[in-house]
Structures are given as structure tokens and as C-alpha cells.
Write an enzyme that holds these catalytic residues in place. Structure first.
Site, short mmCIF file in Angstrom:
data_model
loop_
_atom_site.label_atom_id
_atom_site.label_comp_id
_atom_site.label_asym_id
_atom_site.label_seq_id
_atom_site.Cartn_x
_atom_site.Cartn_y
_atom_site.Cartn_z
N ALA A 122 40.85 58.05 75.42
CA ALA A 122 40.51 57.67 76.79
C ALA A 122 40.39 56.17 77.01
O ALA A 122 40.03 55.74 78.11
CB ALA A 122 39.20 58.34 77.20
N ASN A 188 33.85 60.66 70.81
CA ASN A 188 35.17 60.22 70.36
C ASN A 188 35.52 58.80 70.79
O ASN A 188 36.10 58.04 70.01
CB ASN A 188 36.24 61.19 70.85
CG ASN A 188 36.17 62.53 70.14
OD1 ASN A 188 35.64 62.63 69.04
ND2 ASN A 188 36.67 63.58 70.78
N HIS A 218 34.67 53.80 81.01
CA HIS A 218 34.47 53.33 79.65
C HIS A 218 34.60 51.81 79.65
O HIS A 218 35.61 51.27 80.13
CB HIS A 218 35.50 53.94 78.70
CG HIS A 218 35.57 55.43 78.76
ND1 HIS A 218 34.63 56.25 78.18
CD2 HIS A 218 36.47 56.26 79.36
CE1 HIS A 218 34.94 57.51 78.39
NE2 HIS A 218 36.06 57.55 79.11
#
Length: 266
Positions: A122, A188, A218
Site C-alpha cells: 500500500a 504489513n 499512510h
């Protein structure tokens, strides 16, 4: 030249990946690894791929195995993949916070000539992190911001009242290793940042619940001898599974197409 691959798992990541690979003459999916009791299930079929229950049953010409099934499946099958000398491409990097597990895989891979790659999933910025890490010590911070409801069912419920939040609230600050232990379903991204950068203990992680957020965000920040950078990603989830970022699927596809977009461990 056609790459013959196997995929571990048949969930939303695999199904989206398969749809994207349809008609791709450069990649052929020979096997899909699932729980033995699911072999033969009506919904477990895709073109001429053969469904199997273990790595030992893979077709002999499979050279690359993609893990797309979560931490437990990685732990179950990764050792057999690298022992067979095949290239392992994994998405569930949070499981690698277990040093004994990770180092065991790396040792076996060196003995057999296997490769281990962690796809970017991601986030981006892996090349910048890896470059800075080679140059010298760097401080790396990862911040994960998700809608408040996305943290339900996790230890965040014991830190804050998720239903009562009126503003973005940080409920966890610690290391990437601690995140892997406490929030494995959300580990992750932090783990991949740690693997590309200074490691699990030296990577600082903050987790935030935002009642007004619609998507996951993120943020990766780093300071080192080469300077500093900040990289922010807003991740659109898969339509068939809102818990999974669409970029996870396409980071795997990018790796299959170009061999880039990953952190190579061995």
C-alpha cells in the site's frame, strides 16, 4: 518468455490479481495453493490452474510463488517455497517481524539459491528508504491513519472510545515490531517500511483513528545523511474487500511485469 507462477491463497487479492492477469501472455498461473478441504469447491476454479494443498504439489516448472493469503499462510508455506529453490514474493510482511522466522527463511534461501521479495503493497518510497539506509543511519517514522470504524476489533478499542471520537486521535506510538505483535492485521505497511529502512526496532510507528476519514492514509517520513523526505499515500480499497488496499494487488502485478517495486531480502 513466460513466467510460470503459483499463488498462495484464493481471496480478494488473488481474485483481483487473476482478473488483471487474464490475457497476459507473459505470466501463466499454474497452481493456486489453498486449504486441502477447499480443493474441488465449486467456486475454486480459474482457467486451467491446478488447485493444490501444499508447496510439494506444485508443478515442476513453477519458478515463482506469490503469497497473498496472510501471516498464517506465509508461516505455513514460506519455508517449503525457499527450500524448493523457488522465488518467493510476499505481501504479508508483518510476519517477518519474528526474527527467528525471517532469519530462518533467509538462511534456507541462501542455501538453495531462492530469492525472497517483499512487494511494496500500500505504500511507495521504498527505493528512497533503501538508498538512504545504504548511505548511513536514518530516522524513519511511519504514521497510519484510518477511519475510526476500521480499528474496531483491534486493541485500539481498549485505548480510545472509537465511537466517541470527534477529531483524529493517536492511540498508539511504538516500534514496527510492537505493531506487528499488537496489530498484526495492520502491520504489513509498517513492516515493509522497516525492512526497507532501519529495521523493526528503529522504525517509529504512530496509529491514528480519524472519525472524518473516508480512506486509509499512510505517511512515511525519514531523516538521514542524504537529507529528508516525506511520502504520503491515500489508499483506495478493493471494491470486493474494503479491508484490502488496491495497491497491494497492483504492486504484485508490477513486480511480475518488471521485477521492481519490492524489497529483496535474499
Amino acid at each position: 518468455m513466460t513466467a510460470n507462477i503459483a499463488i498462495i491463497g484464493f481471496g480478494s487479492i488473488t481474485r483481483t490479481l487473476l482478473a488483471s492477469l487474464a490475457g497476459n501472455g507473459a505470466v501463466r498461473v499454474k497452481n493456486i495453493v489453498v486449504r486441502p478441504e477447499r480443493i474441488g469447491a465449486p467456486d475454486h476454479a480459474w482457467q486451467d490452474a491446478r488447485f493444490v494443498g501444499s508447496i510439494g504439489e506444485l508443478d515442476a516448472d513453477v519458478d515463482t510463488v506469490i503469497e497473498a493469503a496472510g501471516h498464517a499462510a506465509l508461516r505455513q508455506h514460506a519455508g517449503d517455497v525457499v527450500a524448493s529453490g523457488r522465488r518467493l514474493v510476499l505481501a504479508s510482511s508483518g510476519a517477518l517481524a519474528d526474527d527467528a522466522f525471517r532469519k530462518g527463511l533467509e538462511t534456507t534461501a541462501r542455501e538453495t539459491g531462492a530469492e525472497i521479495h517483499v512487494v511494496s503493497g500500500a505504500i511507495g518510497a521504498l527505493d528512497a528508504l533503501s538508498t538512504a539506509q545504504i548511505a548511513g543511519r536514518q530516522e524513519v517514522r511511519y504514521t497510519g491513519i484510518k477511519p475510526s470504524r476500521a480499528w474496531r476489533g483491534t486493541p485500539a478499542e481498549h485505548c480510545v472510545d472509537l465511537d466517541a471520537l470527534e477529531a483524529p486521535t493517536t492511540f498508539f506510538t511504538g516500534s514496527a515490531r510492537e505493531v506487528a505483535q499488537l496489530y498484526p492485521a495492520n502491520a504489513n505497511v509498517a513492516a515493509t517500511v522497516a525492512l526497507a529502512g532501519p529495521g523493526f526496532d528503529a522504525t517509529t510507528v504512530s496509529l491514528i483513528a480519524d472519525p472524518d476519514a473516508a480512506l486509509n492514509r499512510h505517511v512515511v517520513e525519514a531523516d538521514g545523511v542524504l537529507g529528508s523526505f516525506r511520502f504520503e499515500t491515500t489508499a483506495t480499497p478493493l471494491s470486493i474487500n474494503p479491508r484490502t488496499s488496491g495497491t497491494t494487488v497492483f504492486s504484485i502485478l508490477s513486480f511480475l511485469n518488471s521485477g521492481s517495486n519490492s524489497v529483496r531480502l535474499v
